[in-house]
Design a protein around this motif. Sequence first.
Motif, PDB file in Angstrom:
ATOM      1  N   LYS A  92      75.435  44.626  18.181  1.00 61.32           N
ATOM      2  CA  LYS A  92      75.411  45.845  18.975  1.00 61.32           C
ATOM      3  C   LYS A  92      73.998  46.175  19.449  1.00 61.32           C
ATOM      4  O   LYS A  92      73.795  46.638  20.580  1.00 61.32           O
ATOM      5  N   ILE A  94      77.816  38.604  23.355  1.00 64.80           N
ATOM      6  CA  ILE A  94      76.875  39.070  22.327  1.00 64.80           C
ATOM      7  C   ILE A  94      77.631  39.869  21.268  1.00 64.80           C
ATOM      8  O   ILE A  94      78.313  40.848  21.587  1.00 64.80           O
ATOM      9  N   ASN A  95      77.482  39.465  20.011  1.00 68.04           N
ATOM     10  CA  ASN A  95      78.195  40.136  18.928  1.00 68.04           C
ATOM     11  C   ASN A  95      77.415  41.305  18.342  1.00 68.04           C
ATOM     12  O   ASN A  95      77.995  42.276  17.860  1.00 68.04           O
ATOM     13  N   MET A 140      75.422  41.909  32.776  1.00 67.46           N
ATOM     14  CA  MET A 140      75.704  42.812  31.657  1.00 67.46           C
ATOM     15  C   MET A 140      77.116  42.565  31.133  1.00 67.46           C
ATOM     16  O   MET A 140      77.350  42.513  29.919  1.00 67.46           O
ATOM     17  N   ARG A 149      73.107  43.979  22.368  1.00 68.67           N
ATOM     18  CA  ARG A 149      73.847  44.456  23.549  1.00 68.67           C
ATOM     19  C   ARG A 149      73.148  45.656  24.171  1.00 68.67           C
ATOM     20  O   ARG A 149      72.923  45.717  25.381  1.00 68.67           O
ATOM     21  N   SER A 150      72.792  46.610  23.333  1.00 71.56           N
ATOM     22  CA  SER A 150      72.148  47.836  23.813  1.00 71.56           C
ATOM     23  C   SER A 150      70.793  47.528  24.426  1.00 71.56           C
ATOM     24  O   SER A 150      70.415  48.124  25.453  1.00 71.56           O
ATOM     25  N   PHE A 208      71.339  45.959  27.860  1.00 73.64           N
ATOM     26  CA  PHE A 208      71.795  47.005  28.779  1.00 73.64           C
ATOM     27  C   PHE A 208      70.630  47.903  29.189  1.00 73.64           C
ATOM     28  O   PHE A 208      70.483  48.261  30.369  1.00 73.64           O
ATOM     29  N   LEU A 258      77.304  39.005  29.406  1.00 76.42           N
ATOM     30  CA  LEU A 258      76.599  38.964  28.129  1.00 76.42           C
ATOM     31  C   LEU A 258      77.287  39.854  27.097  1.00 76.42           C
ATOM     32  O   LEU A 258      77.341  39.514  25.913  1.00 76.42           O
ATOM     33  N   TYR A 259      77.810  40.992  27.546  1.00 78.90           N
ATOM     34  CA  TYR A 259      78.529  41.877  26.624  1.00 78.90           C
ATOM     35  C   TYR A 259      79.711  41.161  25.985  1.00 78.90           C
ATOM     36  O   TYR A 259      80.016  41.380  24.810  1.00 78.90           O
ATOM     37  N   SER A 260      80.352  40.281  26.765  1.00 73.97           N
ATOM     38  CA  SER A 260      81.525  39.568  26.242  1.00 73.97           C
ATOM     39  C   SER A 260      81.145  38.479  25.239  1.00 73.97           C
ATOM     40  O   SER A 260      82.010  37.970  24.526  1.00 73.97           O
TER      41      SER A 260
END
Length: 282
Positions: A163, A160-161, A153, A166-167, A170, A156-158
Amino acid sequence: MKPRLINFIPLIITIPPIFIGAIAMYHNKVPTLIWAQNIACLVIAGLISYFVISSKSNMRTSRFYIISTAILLSFIILTFISPSMNWVHRWISIGSIRFNVSMIVLPVIIVLLWELLQMKALWIAIITTIVIAILLAIQPDASQLTGFAIPMMIMLYSKINKKILRSLMFGILSLLIILSWVHLDSLPPVAYVERIVSLLANMGLMWLILGVISLIILPVPFILFPPKNFKIPSICVGLYFIIILISTLFGNFPVPLMGYGISPIIGYFIPITWYAKSKANS
């Protein structure tokens, strides 16, 4: 010229928990053939690690990382072909030796997926992460799934642009983690595997303190002293080890390095060798 101390980092960190665990097993009359396997694996892995760190070879192309990830993923899939234990699929047997595949390959996969993310292979990393998380949930293995999913998480959060994406990642990974802990396996604990710390406690407070400290040290280099160019993957690998160590408090999961099992030893030596080599090259 004397070898640099950094070449011995893997051995310096792994000797205490493995030897303390072996002493606990010996003291509690566990057959020599059991704990001697951990010592033998330590010696062999330590020698290989030393020569790998000392070598001048450098890492490869995106094709190497993709193929390596695919091979390691296939090992996880093979656990469903190998015989299960009480409907739990975590092992591949080679002769009389059983390997807990996830404990060997997951720390390596975390590093490989970081390299692919650096090479802009975002969707390969996303799909691979989801597939592995689903396989771990089916095995089932809540400890390994949690230890893998949470660091991924972060990684990938760092990268993935969007939102929404990302959600979505997650949400999927969090749901799989929750389901895995709700549906824990029913395998009974083995004293010298999952309850090795309890065996230490029975030997006295000093042994317990030494054992706990030796385990706490395992993720420290990755978290507090990451290689200059690999800060995020190093921290994520360290977080993986923190999670699987904490998981032993809440379920019947192997205590890595200290408890019986060569798979956790191999699974730690590979990333700590990568760590030491990265530090040597920085």
